[in-house]
Design a protein around this motif. Sequence first.
Motif, PDB file in Angstrom:
ATOM      1  N   GLU A 150      64.499  31.549  32.657  1.00 53.36           N
ATOM      2  CA  GLU A 150      64.645  32.065  31.299  1.00 53.36           C
ATOM      3  C   GLU A 150      63.312  32.059  30.571  1.00 53.36           C
ATOM      4  O   GLU A 150      62.965  33.013  29.858  1.00 53.36           O
ATOM      5  CB  GLU A 150      65.653  31.223  30.516  1.00 53.36           C
ATOM      6  CG  GLU A 150      67.097  31.363  30.984  1.00 53.36           C
ATOM      7  CD  GLU A 150      68.001  30.336  30.336  1.00 53.36           C
ATOM      8  OE1 GLU A 150      69.193  30.646  30.159  1.00 53.36           O
ATOM      9  OE2 GLU A 150      67.528  29.216  30.019  1.00 53.36           O
ATOM     10  N   ALA A 151      62.552  30.977  30.748  1.00 54.46           N
ATOM     11  CA  ALA A 151      61.263  30.848  30.065  1.00 54.46           C
ATOM     12  C   ALA A 151      60.310  31.964  30.495  1.00 54.46           C
ATOM     13  O   ALA A 151      59.675  32.610  29.649  1.00 54.46           O
ATOM     14  CB  ALA A 151      60.654  29.481  30.363  1.00 54.46           C
ATOM     15  N   VAL A 152      60.215  32.212  31.794  1.00 55.18           N
ATOM     16  CA  VAL A 152      59.301  33.245  32.299  1.00 55.18           C
ATOM     17  C   VAL A 152      59.708  34.617  31.770  1.00 55.18           C
ATOM     18  O   VAL A 152      58.869  35.400  31.312  1.00 55.18           O
ATOM     19  CB  VAL A 152      59.280  33.238  33.849  1.00 55.18           C
ATOM     20  CG1 VAL A 152      58.523  34.461  34.369  1.00 55.18           C
ATOM     21  CG2 VAL A 152      58.616  31.957  34.357  1.00 55.18           C
ATOM     22  N   ALA A 153      61.005  34.910  31.810  1.00 52.69           N
ATOM     23  CA  ALA A 153      61.483  36.220  31.346  1.00 52.69           C
ATOM     24  C   ALA A 153      61.182  36.422  29.864  1.00 52.69           C
ATOM     25  O   ALA A 153      60.669  37.468  29.458  1.00 52.69           O
ATOM     26  CB  ALA A 153      62.978  36.352  31.612  1.00 52.69           C
ATOM     27  N   ASN A 154      61.487  35.416  29.030  1.00 54.58           N
ATOM     28  CA  ASN A 154      61.252  35.534  27.591  1.00 54.58           C
ATOM     29  C   ASN A 154      59.761  35.600  27.265  1.00 54.58           C
ATOM     30  O   ASN A 154      59.329  36.372  26.404  1.00 54.58           O
ATOM     31  CB  ASN A 154      61.892  34.364  26.847  1.00 54.58           C
ATOM     32  CG  ASN A 154      63.399  34.451  26.805  1.00 54.58           C
ATOM     33  OD1 ASN A 154      64.000  35.374  27.371  1.00 54.58           O
ATOM     34  ND2 ASN A 154      64.037  33.504  26.134  1.00 54.58           N
ATOM     35  N   LEU A 155      58.990  34.782  27.959  1.00 53.48           N
ATOM     36  CA  LEU A 155      57.555  34.751  27.691  1.00 53.48           C
ATOM     37  C   LEU A 155      56.893  36.067  28.070  1.00 53.48           C
ATOM     38  O   LEU A 155      56.028  36.572  27.330  1.00 53.48           O
ATOM     39  CB  LEU A 155      56.903  33.591  28.447  1.00 53.48           C
ATOM     40  CG  LEU A 155      57.178  32.202  27.873  1.00 53.48           C
ATOM     41  CD1 LEU A 155      56.761  31.129  28.863  1.00 53.48           C
ATOM     42  CD2 LEU A 155      56.464  32.009  26.535  1.00 53.48           C
ATOM     43  N   LYS A 156      57.272  36.636  29.194  1.00 53.71           N
ATOM     44  CA  LYS A 156      56.665  37.903  29.606  1.00 53.71           C
ATOM     45  C   LYS A 156      56.974  39.009  28.602  1.00 53.71           C
ATOM     46  O   LYS A 156      56.123  39.860  28.326  1.00 53.71           O
ATOM     47  CB  LYS A 156      57.126  38.284  31.014  1.00 53.71           C
ATOM     48  CG  LYS A 156      56.439  37.446  32.099  1.00 53.71           C
ATOM     49  CD  LYS A 156      56.751  37.942  33.502  1.00 53.71           C
ATOM     50  CE  LYS A 156      55.920  37.181  34.532  1.00 53.71           C
ATOM     51  NZ  LYS A 156      56.206  37.626  35.924  1.00 53.71           N
ATOM     52  N   LYS A 157      58.173  38.978  28.038  1.00 53.89           N
ATOM     53  CA  LYS A 157      58.525  39.958  27.004  1.00 53.89           C
ATOM     54  C   LYS A 157      57.574  39.827  25.812  1.00 53.89           C
ATOM     55  O   LYS A 157      57.052  40.831  25.308  1.00 53.89           O
ATOM     56  CB  LYS A 157      59.964  39.732  26.550  1.00 53.89           C
ATOM     57  CG  LYS A 157      60.433  40.685  25.455  1.00 53.89           C
ATOM     58  CD  LYS A 157      61.801  40.293  24.911  1.00 53.89           C
ATOM     59  CE  LYS A 157      61.693  39.050  24.026  1.00 53.89           C
ATOM     60  NZ  LYS A 157      62.986  38.715  23.374  1.00 53.89           N
TER      61      LYS A 157
END
Length: 305
Positions: free
Chosen positions: A107-114
Amino acid sequence: MELFSANNVTKVFADTRALTDVSISVNEQSIFGLLGPNGAGKTTLIRIINQITAPDTGEVRLQGRRMRTSDVAHIGYLPEERGLYPKMKIGEQAIYLAQLKGLSRKEAVANLKKWFEKFEIMDWWNKKIEELSKGMQQKVQFITTVVHEPKLLIFDEPFSGFDPINANLLKREILQLRDEGATIIFSTHNMGSVEELCDHIALINKSIKIVDGPTHEIREKYKSNIFEVKYKGDFKKVDQTLGFQVKILEHTENEKANRIRIQHLNGGTSNELLQALIPVAEIVAFEEIIPSMNDVFIKAVEEDK
């Protein structure tokens, strides 16, 4: 509907009274300005909201119930004193901070990349914090503050160190977060930003709340019957017509139109002024001057001395 409230909060450190019976109420999906001079007590209240310290008396409530330590997971806090690890890679550091707020690594990687893509900083993912300017570091810290999509966001001087372009970018993001459902407490000395962003403000001075209300109502409350008039005509006739009930604050003349700024000393209405001026001058423009939040801040603090 109210999301957060502080009720009769008092806090004393040794011989220093930081907060005295302070109450505020913050509605859902609003931007609340928490204002005051240095040392007024704002940071202490923010620390109490974040469960860093506890009030001596009073309480803070979230969604109608007394706040618990676990509620910190639903808060995003951007402190004035920034704090990132200078030797750690930006991407890994952001993931770590997001996981502390309860996100899984995925979740962290997905949100951060956004967010990194939105701020056009994906190229920084493997750089170290110490390689970035202060303003760029603050972009990263802003992202780590909002990445877990908290219900309540607290920004303490968020535009410090930003150039005007990036400050405007941040303002747009703050407004969008509000529009998407976030509730925001915003502490700053930048009164221009308060006027642009805040729906409601509270002003704390010497540990006591001295002003509280919707921003537009407070500006109306502190107005001083000052009007600006652009006109064509003879200034002497205008001056004579206005008489002793009006104080002339500024007067300039040019070929297109003269400009005069006046204060109605007996609290007369704009209609009364216009009726007096129309027979002796051609009115080009007329407006009442509503004080800026900077004017309100200065006047309220001076009156509280």
